[in-house]
Design a protein around this motif. Structure first.
Motif, mmCIF file in Angstrom:
data_model
loop_
_atom_site.group_PDB
_atom_site.id
_atom_site.type_symbol
_atom_site.label_atom_id
_atom_site.label_comp_id
_atom_site.label_asym_id
_atom_site.label_seq_id
_atom_site.Cartn_x
_atom_site.Cartn_y
_atom_site.Cartn_z
ATOM 1 N N GLU A 84 -0.538 0.824 -0.790
ATOM 2 C CA GLU A 84 0.102 -0.458 -0.538
ATOM 3 C C GLU A 84 0.165 -0.807 0.938
ATOM 4 O OE1 GLU A 84 3.850 -0.147 -2.478
ATOM 5 O OE2 GLU A 84 2.995 -0.383 -4.501
ATOM 6 N N SER A 85 -0.051 0.180 1.815
ATOM 7 C CA SER A 85 -0.065 -0.081 3.251
ATOM 8 C C SER A 85 -1.472 -0.074 3.825
ATOM 9 C CB SER A 85 0.792 0.964 3.982
ATOM 10 O OG SER A 85 2.144 0.892 3.568
ATOM 11 N N GLY A 86 -2.475 -0.036 2.970
ATOM 12 C CA GLY A 86 -3.850 -0.035 3.421
ATOM 13 C C GLY A 86 -4.407 1.361 3.605
ATOM 14 N N ILE A 114 -6.544 -0.520 -3.209
ATOM 15 C CA ILE A 114 -5.214 -0.940 -2.767
ATOM 16 C C ILE A 114 -4.204 -0.920 -3.904
ATOM 17 C CG2 ILE A 114 -3.897 -2.805 -1.699
ATOM 18 C CD1 ILE A 114 -5.999 -1.373 0.113
ATOM 19 N N ASP A 115 -4.557 -1.539 -5.041
ATOM 20 C CA ASP A 115 -3.591 -1.625 -6.150
ATOM 21 C C ASP A 115 -3.937 -0.721 -7.322
ATOM 22 O OD1 ASP A 115 -5.750 -2.924 -7.290
ATOM 23 O OD2 ASP A 115 -4.652 -4.739 -7.835
ATOM 24 N N THR A 120 -5.420 -7.379 -7.121
ATOM 25 C CA THR A 120 -4.795 -8.036 -5.978
ATOM 26 C C THR A 120 -5.820 -8.744 -5.105
ATOM 27 O OG1 THR A 120 -3.291 -7.760 -4.112
ATOM 28 C CG2 THR A 120 -4.890 -6.006 -4.472
ATOM 29 N N VAL A 122 -4.618 -9.702 -1.962
ATOM 30 C CA VAL A 122 -3.873 -9.646 -0.707
ATOM 31 C C VAL A 122 -4.240 -8.377 0.047
ATOM 32 C CG1 VAL A 122 -1.599 -9.576 0.360
ATOM 33 C CG2 VAL A 122 -1.973 -10.961 -1.686
ATOM 34 N N PRO A 124 -3.370 -5.731 2.630
ATOM 35 C CA PRO A 124 -2.015 -5.385 3.055
ATOM 36 C C PRO A 124 -1.822 -5.142 4.547
ATOM 37 C CG PRO A 124 -3.068 -3.471 2.089
ATOM 38 C CD PRO A 124 -4.022 -4.622 1.904
ATOM 39 N N SER A 125 -2.901 -4.918 5.297
ATOM 40 C CA SER A 125 -2.684 -4.495 6.681
ATOM 41 C C SER A 125 -3.859 -4.889 7.562
ATOM 42 C CB SER A 125 -2.502 -2.974 6.752
ATOM 43 O OG SER A 125 -3.679 -2.313 6.320
ATOM 44 N N CYS A 128 -7.651 -2.931 7.621
ATOM 45 C CA CYS A 128 -7.602 -2.262 6.317
ATOM 46 C C CYS A 128 -8.935 -1.636 5.891
ATOM 47 C CB CYS A 128 -7.119 -3.239 5.251
ATOM 48 S SG CYS A 128 -6.769 -2.451 3.676
ATOM 49 N N LYS A 152 -6.642 -10.358 7.149
ATOM 50 C CA LYS A 152 -5.807 -9.803 8.211
ATOM 51 C C LYS A 152 -6.682 -9.481 9.425
ATOM 52 C CE LYS A 152 -1.736 -9.673 6.157
ATOM 53 N NZ LYS A 152 -1.087 -8.392 5.821
#
Length: 323
Positions: A84-86, A114-115, A120, A122, A124-125, A128, A152
């Motif tokens: 979840e934080s990459g 990631i998920d 997802t 998105v 996350p970081s 990534c 990002k």
């Protein structure tokens, strides 16, 4: 009543299921080694599971402990993880997949890292997926491999760096970019002939910097529709694209700091540039941008705009057309 003696037996592999990131080994005489690897340090280690030629159970892959994955032509490997934080902290600390031997085709999508599913959109970081397949034997990437809708900073930077066998790139459909998001993404991809479409109209600092640097077979550049630029946005974007003949039209009327710096440097076959810029005063906006291009060509510009002559302006020997 069985298989005739002397016949070869080939077991048909199941087709991979789900949106999981999938690597399919293409035909070739070598085996293929897939080695998830950490460059620098990441703590805790990324969560990672894989399965080979099976839609069943998953096996944990502990980077630095689990043995490399050995596969042959026709095999496929899927990866997933809940991160979840990459899976990268910076361009010095990241997870990447070292792939050697036969080429692989990438399909499914990268967001399953990631998920754990691939649903997802998105990222996350920052950073990534930087360097994710750098220096690896990737040949094709499915169009939907990068489904994220919001980027990002540096998220795809260096992603396919030096993938010298890459001939098919993923779709890059996002219209609002982040700082350095595609920087160096395909640098050194010397087999790539056609760039992906780049529909973004909202740019960010360095977003396309060095994106195709060294893509020596690139002959089809993408349309660049943005009319409002950001600093360094196209810096060295096509540097060393020695097969490129026609530059994409450059519709922006106001340049920004280093926006076109070395953009077409060493594009030795380049013969046509159309720039609609009327305000070209930004610092180093055109520095070396047409250095070492063809000795003859056509430069199209708005009437009354005074570009320099030479490597940071209109190449000596080119014909100038005004509109």
């Amino acid at each position: 009543s069985g298989i005739p003696s002397g016949w070869s037996v080939v077991e048909e592999k199941p087709k991979p299921e789900g949106k999981y990131m999938t690597m399919t080994v293409l035909d070739g005489t070598e085996g293929t080694t897939i080695s998830p690897t950490i460059h620098g340090t990441i703590s805790p280690l990324p969560n990672l599971q894989y399965r080979v030629n099976s839609n069943g159970d998953w096996t944990d892959f502990i980077v630095g402990t689990t043995a490399d994955i050995q596969v042959v032509s026709g095999d496929w490997v899927q990866f997933k993880g809940v991160n979840e934080s990459g899976i990268a902290d910076s361009t010095a600390n990241y997870l990447y997949f070292a792939i050697s031997g036969n080429s692989v085709a990438l399909s499914g999508n990268v967001m399953s890292l990631i998920d754990g599913i691939g649903d997802t959109t998105v990222i996350p970081s920052d950073y990534c997926f930087c360097y994710l397949f750098s220096n690896s034997n990737v040949k094709t990437v499915s169009s939907d491999f990068l489904p994220a809708t919001t980027l990002k900073n540096d998220c795809y930077s260096w992603m396919f760096y030096n993938c010298t066998n890459l001939v098919q790139s993923p779709s890059l459909h996002v219209t609002t970019l982040a700082s350095n998001c595609y920087a160096y993404m395909f640098r050194g991809c010397t087999s790539l002939t056609t760039a992906p479409e780049l529909p973004a109209t909202t740019l960010a600092g360095g977003c396309y910097s060095n994106m195709f640097n060294g893509c020596s077979k690139l002959v089809n550049a993408p349309v660049l529709p943005a009319t409002t630029l950001d600093e360094r946005c196209y810096n060295s974007m096509f540097k060393g694209c020695s097969s490129l003949v026609n530059a994409p039209e450059l519709p922006a009327t106001t340049l920004t700091r280093e926006c076109y710096k070395e953009m077409f440097y060493r594009c030795m076959k380049l013969k046509y540039v159309k720039s609609l810029a009327t305000d070209i005063t930004a610092s180093n906006a055109l520095y070396n941008w047409l250095n070492m291009v063809s000795s003859t060509g056509t430069f199209v510009k708005p009437a009354g705009v005074s570009y320099e002559t030479g490597k940071s302006g209109i190449p000596s020997g080119w014909t100038v057309e005004e509109i």
